[in-house]
Design a protein around this motif. Structure first.
Motif, short mmCIF file in Angstrom:
data_model
loop_
_atom_site.label_atom_id
_atom_site.label_comp_id
_atom_site.label_asym_id
_atom_site.label_seq_id
_atom_site.Cartn_x
_atom_site.Cartn_y
_atom_site.Cartn_z
N ARG A 102 32.04 31.36 -60.59
CA ARG A 102 31.18 32.37 -61.20
C ARG A 102 31.41 32.35 -62.70
N GLN A 103 30.32 32.25 -63.46
CA GLN A 103 30.40 32.25 -64.92
C GLN A 103 30.45 33.70 -65.39
N ILE A 104 31.63 34.16 -65.80
CA ILE A 104 31.80 35.53 -66.25
C ILE A 104 31.18 35.71 -67.62
N ALA A 105 31.46 34.79 -68.53
CA ALA A 105 30.93 34.90 -69.90
C ALA A 105 30.88 33.52 -70.52
N GLY A 106 29.96 33.35 -71.47
CA GLY A 106 29.87 32.11 -72.21
C GLY A 106 29.12 31.03 -71.47
N THR A 107 29.38 29.78 -71.87
CA THR A 107 28.65 28.62 -71.36
C THR A 107 29.64 27.54 -70.94
N ALA A 108 29.43 26.96 -69.75
CA ALA A 108 30.25 25.84 -69.27
C ALA A 108 29.58 25.23 -68.05
N TYR A 109 29.76 23.93 -67.87
CA TYR A 109 29.24 23.20 -66.72
C TYR A 109 27.73 23.38 -66.55
N GLY A 110 27.02 23.61 -67.62
CA GLY A 110 25.58 23.83 -67.53
C GLY A 110 25.20 25.24 -67.13
N LEU A 111 26.19 26.12 -66.90
CA LEU A 111 25.92 27.52 -66.58
C LEU A 111 26.02 28.37 -67.84
#
Length: 303
Positions: free
Chosen positions: A156-165
């Motif tokens: 789950r992407q809590i905040a920001g940007t990573a792995y295209g999420l």
């Protein structure tokens, strides 16, 4: 291999609540803009001891506090008049800016008695240009946060940007913050493109090279490293990091790029210039009188 390995230390944030403190650490104050990290629980207390865990109203400046629960619920109240119960998978993102006070109360006795409270709290230092911004608070329910699933991997992407999420949670500087569940035998790479990256093992164990890392350890990596750790057992991980925002001073619950601003915040709290939550103002945490070193929160620092 990690640039540094940080082992969580026990700290008390009140008469009834011990936590694992990860950041700050004497040899590593920050990871990207993340300047503070506590892992609480699982907590099991008898019903009569529950109120001792409550975190009374206390102040912050110069940062955003981020609360994320694995289990249980917590009631947040703040100077803006907001009351919000946070549930597992949700994010409470409170930006203190020029000053705010808030409390965190554990109002569900069944949760505590059943050992059903576990949470991660972090502080994110604000860039200098935003340190005096107006305070704000947002709750983001879990259906508003991006989730990715693959064989043996959930995040789950809590905040920001990573792995295209990309999370809907607004931030003040480039960062990433994720909750990851990794099945035994599965590997994971860390997000790239960020100057500083950390991996905290909330549960389970990871293998990297010939070394095994365990629950309660934060592994911090340089930008040019490409670690791909493997889960030895089922793991719960928190991935965090981003771009540095510069040196920060920490005193109690205050974070600033300037020592004199912290001195002003201390006086503001003593003189009542930081407003208490309107429906939780009968008691509060007084300014500590004991001396401790700059940049080191005392053992009972509150988040």
């Amino acid at each position: 291999m990690p640039d540094i390995i940080i082992n969580a230390r026990k700290a008390a944030i009140g008469p009834g609540l011990m936590v694992n403190r990860i950041l700050p650490f004497r040899m590593r104050r920050m990871v990207g803009p993340f300047v503070f990290m506590d892992h609480a629980g699982p907590v099991r207390l008898s019903t009569e001891k529950g109120p001792a865990m409550d975190v009374l109203p206390h102040p912050h400046i110069g940062l955003s506090t981020v609360s994320y629960l694995f289990k249980g619920n917590v009631t947040h109240r703040d100077s803006l008049g907001i009351k919000q119960v946070i549930e597992p998978g949700e994010v409470n993102w409170m930006t203190a800016g020029k000053g705010i006070a808030h409390s965190e109360r554990f109002e569900d006795p069944a949760v505590l008695a059943g050992g059903q409270l576990e949470m991660i709290q972090t502080w994110v230092a604000l860039p200098e240009k935003d340190e005096e911004t107006d305070p704000s608070f947002f709750n983001y329910q879990k259906d508003r946060l991006p989730v990715f699933r693959e064989n043996g991997l959930w995040m789950r992407q809590i905040a920001g940007t990573a792995y295209g999420l990309k999370s809907n949670v607004p931030t003040h500087s480039p960062l990433f913050y994720l909750h990851v569940e990794l099945k035994a035998g599965r590997r994971i790479n860390l997000p790239d493109g960020y100057e500083e990256r950390g991996l905290y093992i909330a549960k389970g164990s990871l293998e990297l090279g010939s070394q095994v890392f365990e629950t309660g350890q934060l592994l911090v990596f340089r930008k040019n490293e490409e670690p791909v750790p493997k889960a030895v057992s089922d793991c719960t991980l928190m991935l965090l990091g981003g771009e540095p925002v510069g040196e920060r001073f920490i005193w109690w619950n205050f974070v600033s790029s300037r020592k004199e601003r912290i001195e002003q915040a201390k006086e503001d709290w003593k003189q009542g210039r930081i407003v208490l939550p309107p429906d939780d103002k009968d008691s509060f945490v007084p300014l500590p009188e004991e001396k401790f070193r700059w940049k080191d929160p005392p053992p009972d620092a509150l988040s």
